[in-house]
Scaffold this motif. Sequence first.
Motif, short mmCIF file in Angstrom:
data_model
loop_
_atom_site.label_atom_id
_atom_site.label_comp_id
_atom_site.label_asym_id
_atom_site.label_seq_id
_atom_site.Cartn_x
_atom_site.Cartn_y
_atom_site.Cartn_z
N UNK A 56 0.82 -1.21 0.00
CA UNK A 56 0.00 0.00 0.00
C UNK A 56 0.85 1.25 0.00
N UNK A 57 0.19 2.40 -0.24
CA UNK A 57 0.85 3.70 -0.28
C UNK A 57 -0.06 4.72 0.40
N UNK A 58 0.55 5.68 1.10
CA UNK A 58 -0.19 6.80 1.68
C UNK A 58 0.51 8.09 1.32
N UNK A 59 -0.20 9.01 0.66
CA UNK A 59 0.35 10.32 0.30
C UNK A 59 -0.22 11.37 1.23
N UNK A 60 0.60 12.34 1.61
CA UNK A 60 0.18 13.39 2.54
C UNK A 60 0.47 14.76 1.94
N UNK A 61 -0.55 15.63 1.96
CA UNK A 61 -0.41 16.98 1.42
C UNK A 61 -0.97 17.96 2.44
N UNK A 62 -0.31 19.11 2.59
CA UNK A 62 -0.79 20.14 3.49
C UNK A 62 -0.25 19.97 4.90
N UNK A 112 -3.01 15.22 -6.76
CA UNK A 112 -2.40 16.20 -7.66
C UNK A 112 -2.97 17.59 -7.43
N UNK A 113 -4.29 17.70 -7.35
CA UNK A 113 -4.92 19.02 -7.16
C UNK A 113 -4.68 19.55 -5.75
N UNK A 114 -4.67 18.68 -4.76
CA UNK A 114 -4.37 19.14 -3.41
C UNK A 114 -2.95 19.71 -3.33
N UNK A 115 -2.03 19.08 -4.04
CA UNK A 115 -0.66 19.60 -4.09
C UNK A 115 -0.63 20.93 -4.82
N UNK A 116 -1.37 21.02 -5.92
CA UNK A 116 -1.42 22.26 -6.70
C UNK A 116 -1.95 23.42 -5.87
N UNK A 117 -2.95 23.15 -5.03
CA UNK A 117 -3.57 24.20 -4.22
C UNK A 117 -3.08 24.16 -2.77
N UNK A 123 -5.71 22.79 6.12
CA UNK A 123 -5.64 21.50 6.76
C UNK A 123 -4.75 20.53 5.98
N UNK A 124 -4.93 19.23 6.25
CA UNK A 124 -4.09 18.18 5.67
C UNK A 124 -4.96 17.15 4.95
N UNK A 125 -4.43 16.63 3.85
CA UNK A 125 -5.11 15.58 3.10
C UNK A 125 -4.23 14.34 3.07
N UNK A 126 -4.84 13.19 3.36
CA UNK A 126 -4.16 11.90 3.21
C UNK A 126 -4.86 11.10 2.12
N UNK A 127 -4.12 10.72 1.08
CA UNK A 127 -4.67 9.87 0.03
C UNK A 127 -4.15 8.45 0.25
N UNK A 128 -5.05 7.56 0.60
CA UNK A 128 -4.71 6.19 0.97
C UNK A 128 -4.95 5.25 -0.22
N UNK A 377 -14.65 14.72 -5.11
CA UNK A 377 -13.85 14.47 -3.90
C UNK A 377 -13.08 15.71 -3.47
N UNK A 378 -12.53 16.45 -4.42
CA UNK A 378 -11.80 17.68 -4.06
C UNK A 378 -12.75 18.67 -3.39
N UNK A 379 -13.92 18.87 -3.97
CA UNK A 379 -14.88 19.81 -3.38
C UNK A 379 -15.37 19.34 -2.02
N UNK A 380 -15.53 18.03 -1.86
CA UNK A 380 -15.92 17.50 -0.55
C UNK A 380 -14.85 17.74 0.49
N UNK A 381 -13.59 17.53 0.12
CA UNK A 381 -12.48 17.76 1.04
C UNK A 381 -12.44 19.23 1.47
N UNK A 382 -12.57 20.13 0.51
CA UNK A 382 -12.52 21.57 0.83
C UNK A 382 -13.67 21.97 1.76
N UNK A 383 -14.86 21.41 1.52
CA UNK A 383 -16.01 21.73 2.38
C UNK A 383 -15.82 21.17 3.78
#
Length: 389
Positions: A56-62, A112-117, A123-128, A377-383
């Motif tokens: 598995x992989x986990x990416x972290x942004x923010x 990709x978009x979370x990194x761009x913005x 806050x922080x985003x984890x993509x699992x 998903x991006x809009x849900x995360x932002x909300x």
Amino acid sequence: MNVKKAVQEIENDLIAFRRNMHMFPELSGEEYQTQKRIEAFLDERAIVHQRMAGTGVVATIGSGSPVIALRADIDALPIQEAIESDFKSKIDGVMHACGHDIHTAINLGVATLMKHFESELNGTVKCIFEPAEETYGGAKIMVEEGVLENPKVDAVLGLHIMPYLDAGKAEFRYGKLNASSDALKITVRGKRGHGAYPDSGVDALLISAHILTAIQSIVSRNTSPLNSVVVSFGTIEGGERPNVIAEKITMTGTLRALDQETRDKTKMLIKKIATEQATSFGGQAIVEIGDDYLPLVNDDKITRICLAVAEQTIGKENMQMKEFPSLGTESFSFFSECVPGMFYHLGTRKPGAPTTSLHDERLDPDESAIASGVELNVNMVLALMEELS
């Protein structure tokens, strides 16, 4: 931030990744090359990541709170693909027949978009990227290894493609969505005897028949008709010869329930019925019940927030509420058991195409769903970041 425009700019890259992943599917626990491709994609975009649960992989942004996680599963199935295309599976007998290649592409798009913005994130985003969802459930291992900690996750989102929904549509449900699943094994022991003299033995086969019948009363008499539970037995083995009283019978099956209380109660009753029935006939029953998949129950608050986002993103006319929960399982439950979560279904049926099912050799999802999933998903995360901060 213009999410829709940003999604359009990366859509072709995501489709290309999905097609490559589709051509080289890997079975549960064997996703070694898939893991490397995900890591390479993240590296190209300077996204921090780590390995978990083997493949598995986990990416972290923010940074900071709140922390929102999104899950995608990455394993394929032992199915021979029947659809002809330029990106048909090149691995004999293995196929992405459950849409995990679409899920992975969507999660990479979100990363990709979370990194761009990133500079604008509150806050922080984890993509699992979960391995082995189709078998032992990599989610459980990831949770045990701390995927929801450091930083601690406040909410988790997940989706699954759904071939009975048109592309561009999405399906939601408050509360109970998927069942728990537990393997059942009952071993009944009696005493061998001659079939002509049944009184000289203890008939394990007769005991088993009574146990099977009595256990079904759990559904009809011990469970509310407004609730759902399934106890199904698929195998029964034992006996030696037609004229010999069976000394040992083994039965295996599955238990499905939509909440933990019903699950626990049904396990208790299965053990009680089997052991007491066997004892009443002078035999013995050994009951083994697994502790497998958890029930998936969507959090009301998270679901409410995401429904409002979906209405703004795809329009109310493209949304539907799922009337009844499914007695199928979903390993996302291991995440949502620990933190509030919401799981939904994303339409992938092509215009005019016949409806197929998941785990079907003819599964052919509309790739436009990738962009739809990323935007949602991006809009849900932002909300959620705004609501939970």
